[in-house]
Write a protein that holds these residues in place. Structure first.
Motif: not given
Length: 130
Positions: A100-122
Motif C-alpha cells: 500500500f502506498i496510502q493507508e485508509p483515509i476518509e474522503q468526501p466520497y468514502g474511505i480509500v486506500a491505494i495499493f500497487k499490483d505486482l507490476y506497479g499499477n495503482k
C-alpha cells in the motif's frame, strides 16, 4: 438494445505470476485459462462478488506494451476496487503481501486506500460513503 462492458485488458509480463497475485493476494477468481497457441492464452479473472465483469490478462508482446506494463494509467490510479470495509481489506491484503502506498483515509466520497499490483499499477480500494 442493451450494452455492457464485460472485460478490460490488463497487460502483464507473466501470466502465471499475475494469476497468483490476483487470486492469492486479492482473492480474485480465475474464470478462464485457455491456450491459444504461440504461448498466448485467454485468461480472465474477476472479483468473487462481481461475475459480470472480468479482467483479461494480456501478455505484453510489443516493446510499447512491455513499456506500458505497470503504467496502465500513466502515473495515476488505473483501477478502482469497491469494498464494504476498506480497513478490513487493507489489513487482509497487507497480510497477503500487497504493498500500500496510502493507508485508509476518509474522503468526501468514502474511505480509500491505494495499493500497487505486482507490476506497479495503482489501485484505489474504496468504501463508498452511504
Amino acid at each position: 438494445m442493451t450494452h455492457a462492458i464485460k472485460n478490460a485488458t490488463l497487460l502483464v509480463l507473466n501470466y502465471d505470476d499475475a494469476i497468483t497475485f490476483y487470486t492469492q493476494k486479492l482473492n480474485f477468481i480465475l474464470v478462464e485459462d485457455v491456450q491459444l497457441g504461440d504461448d498466448k492464452r485467454w485468461i480472465t479473472i474477476q472479483a468473487k462478488s462481481q461475475p459480470d465483469f472480468g479482467l483479461v490478462l494480456s501478455l505484453a508482446s510489443s516493446e510499447l506494451q512491455k513499456a506500458t506494463v505497470g503504467k496502465q494509467a500513466g502515473d495515476g490510479v488505473a483501477f478502482f476496487m469497491q469494498t464494504s470495509d476498506t480497513k478490513r481489506d487493507y489489513t487482509l491484503f497487507s497480510k497477503n503481501g500487497v504493498v500500500f502506498i496510502q493507508e485508509p483515509i476518509e474522503q468526501p466520497y468514502g474511505i480509500v486506500a491505494i495499493f500497487k499490483d505486482l507490476y506497479g499499477n495503482k489501485w484505489d480500494l474504496i468504501q463508498p460513503t452511504p
